[in-house]
Design a protein around this motif. Structure first.
Motif, PDB file in Angstrom:
ATOM      1  N   MET A  42       0.827  -1.213   0.000  1.00 58.54           N
ATOM      2  CA  MET A  42       0.000   0.000   0.000  1.00 58.54           C
ATOM      3  C   MET A  42       0.852   1.251   0.000  1.00 58.54           C
ATOM      4  O   MET A  42       0.602   2.184  -0.752  1.00 58.54           O
ATOM      5  CB  MET A  42      -0.911   0.005   1.235  1.00 58.54           C
ATOM      6  CG  MET A  42      -1.949  -1.096   1.227  1.00 58.54           C
ATOM      7  SD  MET A  42      -3.528  -0.569   0.555  1.00 58.54           S
ATOM      8  CE  MET A  42      -4.182   0.381   1.918  1.00 58.54           C
ATOM      9  N   CYS A  43       1.871   1.309   0.886  1.00 56.61           N
ATOM     10  CA  CYS A  43       2.660   2.549   0.980  1.00 56.61           C
ATOM     11  C   CYS A  43       4.126   2.292   0.653  1.00 56.61           C
ATOM     12  O   CYS A  43       4.963   3.160   0.874  1.00 56.61           O
ATOM     13  CB  CYS A  43       2.512   3.165   2.359  1.00 56.61           C
ATOM     14  SG  CYS A  43       3.424   2.325   3.645  1.00 56.61           S
ATOM     15  N   ALA A  44       4.422   1.082   0.182  1.00 59.04           N
ATOM     16  CA  ALA A  44       5.778   0.700  -0.217  1.00 59.04           C
ATOM     17  C   ALA A  44       6.724   0.516   0.964  1.00 59.04           C
ATOM     18  O   ALA A  44       7.911   0.269   0.781  1.00 59.04           O
ATOM     19  CB  ALA A  44       6.372   1.686  -1.230  1.00 59.04           C
ATOM     20  N   CYS A  45       6.209   0.624   2.167  1.00 54.41           N
ATOM     21  CA  CYS A  45       7.023   0.351   3.349  1.00 54.41           C
ATOM     22  C   CYS A  45       7.260  -1.162   3.424  1.00 54.41           C
ATOM     23  O   CYS A  45       6.372  -1.948   3.146  1.00 54.41           O
ATOM     24  CB  CYS A  45       6.281   0.826   4.592  1.00 54.41           C
ATOM     25  SG  CYS A  45       7.070   0.358   6.129  1.00 54.41           S
ATOM     26  N   ARG A  46       8.473  -1.549   3.784  1.00 56.89           N
ATOM     27  CA  ARG A  46       8.774  -2.983   3.868  1.00 56.89           C
ATOM     28  C   ARG A  46       8.774  -3.496   5.302  1.00 56.89           C
ATOM     29  O   ARG A  46       9.070  -4.656   5.558  1.00 56.89           O
ATOM     30  CB  ARG A  46      10.122  -3.266   3.202  1.00 56.89           C
ATOM     31  CG  ARG A  46      10.034  -3.082   1.703  1.00 56.89           C
ATOM     32  CD  ARG A  46      11.354  -3.373   1.021  1.00 56.89           C
ATOM     33  NE  ARG A  46      11.154  -3.406  -0.417  1.00 56.89           N
ATOM     34  CZ  ARG A  46      10.761  -4.497  -1.085  1.00 56.89           C
ATOM     35  NH1 ARG A  46      10.550  -5.624  -0.459  1.00 56.89           N
ATOM     36  NH2 ARG A  46      10.583  -4.451  -2.396  1.00 56.89           N
TER      37      ARG A  46
ATOM     38  N   TRP B  33       0.640  -6.628   8.528  1.00 59.65           N
ATOM     39  CA  TRP B  33       0.205  -5.288   8.954  1.00 59.65           C
ATOM     40  C   TRP B  33       1.384  -4.335   8.782  1.00 59.65           C
ATOM     41  O   TRP B  33       2.503  -4.635   9.200  1.00 59.65           O
ATOM     42  CB  TRP B  33      -0.211  -5.387  10.417  1.00 59.65           C
ATOM     43  CG  TRP B  33      -0.608  -4.126  11.107  1.00 59.65           C
ATOM     44  CD1 TRP B  33      -1.832  -3.533  11.103  1.00 59.65           C
ATOM     45  CD2 TRP B  33       0.222  -3.325  11.965  1.00 59.65           C
ATOM     46  NE1 TRP B  33      -1.824  -2.415  11.894  1.00 59.65           N
ATOM     47  CE2 TRP B  33      -0.578  -2.259  12.437  1.00 59.65           C
ATOM     48  CE3 TRP B  33       1.551  -3.389  12.370  1.00 59.65           C
ATOM     49  CZ2 TRP B  33      -0.099  -1.279  13.293  1.00 59.65           C
ATOM     50  CZ3 TRP B  33       2.039  -2.418  13.224  1.00 59.65           C
ATOM     51  CH2 TRP B  33       1.215  -1.374  13.679  1.00 59.65           C
ATOM     52  N   CYS B  34       1.115  -3.220   8.141  1.00 61.51           N
ATOM     53  CA  CYS B  34       2.180  -2.266   7.842  1.00 61.51           C
ATOM     54  C   CYS B  34       2.411  -1.348   9.040  1.00 61.51           C
ATOM     55  O   CYS B  34       1.469  -0.714   9.528  1.00 61.51           O
ATOM     56  CB  CYS B  34       1.811  -1.442   6.605  1.00 61.51           C
ATOM     57  SG  CYS B  34       3.025  -0.174   6.225  1.00 61.51           S
ATOM     58  N   THR B  35       3.656  -1.306   9.485  1.00 63.69           N
ATOM     59  CA  THR B  35       3.962  -0.494  10.675  1.00 63.69           C
ATOM     60  C   THR B  35       3.815   0.999  10.383  1.00 63.69           C
ATOM     61  O   THR B  35       3.655   1.783  11.302  1.00 63.69           O
ATOM     62  CB  THR B  35       5.406  -0.756  11.143  1.00 63.69           C
ATOM     63  OG1 THR B  35       6.283  -0.535  10.032  1.00 63.69           O
ATOM     64  CG2 THR B  35       5.567  -2.181  11.644  1.00 63.69           C
ATOM     65  N   ARG B  36       3.855   1.375   9.110  1.00 65.28           N
ATOM     66  CA  ARG B  36       3.764   2.798   8.791  1.00 65.28           C
ATOM     67  C   ARG B  36       2.330   3.239   8.519  1.00 65.28           C
ATOM     68  O   ARG B  36       1.812   4.130   9.166  1.00 65.28           O
ATOM     69  CB  ARG B  36       4.658   3.132   7.596  1.00 65.28           C
ATOM     70  CG  ARG B  36       4.718   4.623   7.329  1.00 65.28           C
ATOM     71  CD  ARG B  36       5.899   5.012   6.474  1.00 65.28           C
ATOM     72  NE  ARG B  36       5.695   4.597   5.090  1.00 65.28           N
ATOM     73  CZ  ARG B  36       6.635   4.677   4.155  1.00 65.28           C
ATOM     74  NH1 ARG B  36       7.841   5.121   4.451  1.00 65.28           N
ATOM     75  NH2 ARG B  36       6.381   4.294   2.926  1.00 65.28           N
ATOM     76  N   CYS B  37       1.655   2.583   7.528  1.00 60.46           N
ATOM     77  CA  CYS B  37       0.309   3.055   7.166  1.00 60.46           C
ATOM     78  C   CYS B  37      -0.795   2.229   7.826  1.00 60.46           C
ATOM     79  O   CYS B  37      -1.973   2.519   7.651  1.00 60.46           O
ATOM     80  CB  CYS B  37       0.134   3.081   5.647  1.00 60.46           C
ATOM     81  SG  CYS B  37      -0.029   1.465   4.889  1.00 60.46           S
ATOM     82  N   LYS B  38      -0.428   1.185   8.593  1.00 55.13           N
ATOM     83  CA  LYS B  38      -1.362   0.368   9.379  1.00 55.13           C
ATOM     84  C   LYS B  38      -2.313  -0.466   8.512  1.00 55.13           C
ATOM     85  O   LYS B  38      -3.318  -0.984   9.005  1.00 55.13           O
ATOM     86  CB  LYS B  38      -2.227   1.218  10.352  1.00 55.13           C
ATOM     87  CG  LYS B  38      -1.500   2.328  11.090  1.00 55.13           C
ATOM     88  CD  LYS B  38      -0.469   1.785  12.056  1.00 55.13           C
ATOM     89  CE  LYS B  38       0.258   2.911  12.783  1.00 55.13           C
ATOM     90  NZ  LYS B  38       1.540   2.472  13.335  1.00 55.13           N
TER      91      LYS B  38
HETATM   92 ZN   LIG Z   1       2.098   0.808   4.513  1.00 50.55          ZN
END
Ligand SMILES: [Zn+2]
Length: 441
Positions: free
Chosen positions: A1-5, A40-45
Motif C-alpha cells: 500500500m505505501c511501499a514500506c517494507r 500489517w504495515c507499521t507505517r500506514c497500518k
Molecule cells: Zn504501509
C-alpha cells in the motif's frame, strides 16, 4: 500500500490452495498451494496479504455473473440511482466507466438513466455476455496503461468488489485518477476489515482478497494518487461492505458520517496490531473447538456433512484441517460444483436432493445462523443438528453501526439498506455461494 517494507505478521492461515479451485476427483492433489498470511504495515497500518497469486489465475476465466442474483441487481440499481440523483442530475451528457464490470449488470442501470457506458472486464466469456447484451465491454485488466489508451474522461467510475483484489493497485488507482472528470465521482465498494474482525469473519481472507481496507488505511492510498474519499456508508452486502465516494483531492469536503466512522475506527482500535493479534487468537480457539466437536461426532459414528460449499468455506476447511474423515460431503444447491471435490481438503460436493440428511450439518455459511435455523426447522425437528463453527455478531454490530449515524446525515438509502440486510439472509441459502462469489468476481 505505501511501499514500506516493515511489515508485521498479523494472521497466518498457513498454506492454502486457491479457494475457488474445485477439482475433478481425478485431479485432486494437483492443485498448487500458496501462503495465506495477512501482514500489517507499521507505517500506514494497512492489512494486506504478503503473497500474490497471479491475477490471470484468479480472474482470467472466472464464471461468476453479477446479474443472476436479485440482491445484487437491486443493490446495483440503487447505487446508479443514488449517484445520478446526488451528483449527476443536472448534467446533460453523462458517462460511466465500470472496472471489473462483469456481465454489465451495473452498467445496465446507468444506461437506463441515459449514461454512455463502458465496461472493462478481465474474463473473456463474461465480457462476451455483456457485449451480447448491448453493454460495450473491453476485455482487459484495467490499469494506468489501459486508462491512457481510452483517452477520455468519465463522470462516474465504478469499482464494485474489485478494489481489494488489485495486484496492480497503484497503476489502477493512477488510471482511475486519469479517467475521472474534474468533478467526477469514483464509487468504490470493498469489504470492510473492521467488520470482518468484529464479526470474526476470517473466512473472508483468501487469495483473491489482497487488501483489507479500513477507512483510515484507504485514505493514505488514495492520497498517494491525488484522490480522496469524501463520503461513505456501510452496506450489509457480504456481511459489511463500504460504499465509498471518492473524487480528486481537495474537491469536496469530508461528510460528517465519514468523520464519525473514522473516529469510530480509532476508538475501536481497528488499525492496531493488537486488534489483529486478538483476532488471530480467536480464530485458533474456534479451530480447536471445531476439531474437538467433529472428532467427538466421529467417535460416536455420527454422520457429519458440510452445509453449503461456498468459496470462502475453503479458507476455514483448510485452516482448520477438516477433510472427508470429519466431514463426509459438502451439500450444495448449485449444480455447477456437483461431482467435484473441494480444493485442498478434497471433500466431495453433492447436491441436496442426492442425499438423505446426516446427523449433523456443519455450517460453512455460519454468518447466516438465524436464517439457516429458520429455514431448516423441518430438518431440525427430525433430529438433524446444525453446528456453527463461529458465532458471529453480524446483526447486532451492523444495527449498532447504522443507528449511531446522525439521523440528519443519514443516507437516503440507509433504511432500505438495513431492511434489505435483514432480508438478505433469507435469500442467502438459495444458493449461498452464488451470491457470495458473484460479487467478488
Ligand atoms: Zn504501509
Amino acid at each position: 500500500m505505501c511501499a514500506c517494507r516493515d511489515l508485521e505478521l498479523a494472521i497466518d492461515l498457513g498454506s492454502q490452495p486457491w479457494c475457488n479451485h474445485f477439482l475433478k476427483p481425478a485431479d485432486a492433489g494437483s492443485e498448487p498451494f500458496y501462503p495465506l498470511r495477512v501482514v500489517w504495515c507499521t507505517r500506514c497500518k494497512a492489512a494486506q496479504l504478503d503473497f500474490t497469486v497471479k491475477k490471470e489465475i484468479l480472474f482470467g476465466d472466472h464464471t461468476y455473473l453479477s446479474g443472476i442474483t436479485e440482491t445484487l441487481n437491486n443493490h446495483f440499481a440503487k447505487i446508479a440511482q443514488e449517484i445520478d440523483l446526488r451528483y449527476m442530475g443536472t448534467r446533460t451528457s453523462k458517462s460511466v466507466l465500470d472496472i471489473g464490470s462483469n456481465d454489465g449488470t451495473q452498467l445496465k442501470y446507468y444506461k437506463a438513466l441515459g449514461y454512455r457506458t463502458l465496461g472493462i472486464e478481465s474474463s473473456k466469456s463474461t465480457a462476451a455476455i455483456a457485449n451480447a447484451n448491448g453493454i460495450e465491454t473491453m476485455e482487459a485488466f484495467f490499469n494506468a496503461e489501459v486508462a491512457r489508451s481510452l483517452n477520455r474522461k468519465f463522470d462516474v467510475i465504478n469499482a464494485s468488489g474489485v478494489f481489494f483484489h488489485l495486484e496492480e493497485l497503484h497503476s489502477v488507482t493512477d488510471g482511475i485518477r486519469e479517467c475521472l472528470e474534474d468533478d467526477g465521482v469514483f464509487v468504490v465498494q470493498f469489504l470492510y476489515m473492521k467488520q470482518i474482525v468484529e464479526n470474526l469473519a476470517f473466512d473472508q481472507i483468501y487469495h483473491e482478497h489482497l487488501l483489507y481496507y479500513n477507512l483510515q488505511t484507504i485514505q493514505p492510498l488514495l492520497a498517494q494518487h491525488g484522490l480522496a474519499m469524501f463520503d461513505c456508508y456501510l452496506s450489509p452486502i457480504h456481511g459489511g461492505s463500504i460504499v465509498g465516494l471518492i473524487t480528486h483531492a481537495g474537491k469536496r469536503p469530508v461528510s460528517d458520517r465519514l468523520e464519525v466512522m473514522l473516529v469510530d475506527e480509532t476508538a475501536a482500535g481497528s488499525n492496531d496490531i493488537a486488534t489483529y493479534r486478538r483476532f488471530a487468537r480467536a480464530i485458533v480457539q474456534k479451530k480447536e473447538q471445531s476439531l474437538e466437536y467433529l472428532t467427538g461426532q466421529r467417535d460416536q459414528d455420527k454422520r457429519v456433512y458440510g452445509f453449503g460449499a461456498p468459496v470462502k468455506g475453503n479458507t476455514l476447511l483448510n485452516y482448520f484441517g477438516i477433510g472427508p474423515d470429519l466431514i463426509e460431503y459438502l451439500v450444495e444447491k448449485n449444480p455447477l460444483r456437483k461431482g467435484l471435490v473441494s480444493p485442498g481438503m478434497h471433500i466431495p460436493v453433492v447436491l441436496e436432493d442426492e442425499i438423505t440428511p446426516p446427523d449433523v450439518y456443519y455450517v460453512l455459511a455460519w454468518n447466516f445462523k438465524d436464517e439457516i435455523l429458520r429455514n431448516n426447522r423441518d430438518l431440525i425437528e427430525t433430529g438433524v443438528s446444525f453446528y456453527f463453527p463461529v458465532e458471529t455478531t453480524f446483526h447486532a454490530s451492523s444495527r449498532h453501526w447504522s443507528d449511531r449515524l446522525p439521523r440528519t446525515q443519514s443516507h437516503p438509502g440507509l433504511e432500505t439498506e438495513r431492511s434489505r440486510g435483514d432480508r438478505r439472509g433469507l435469500k442467502a441459502m438459495q444458493p449461498p455461494e452464488s451470491r457470495e462469489s458473484a460479487f467478488f468476481s
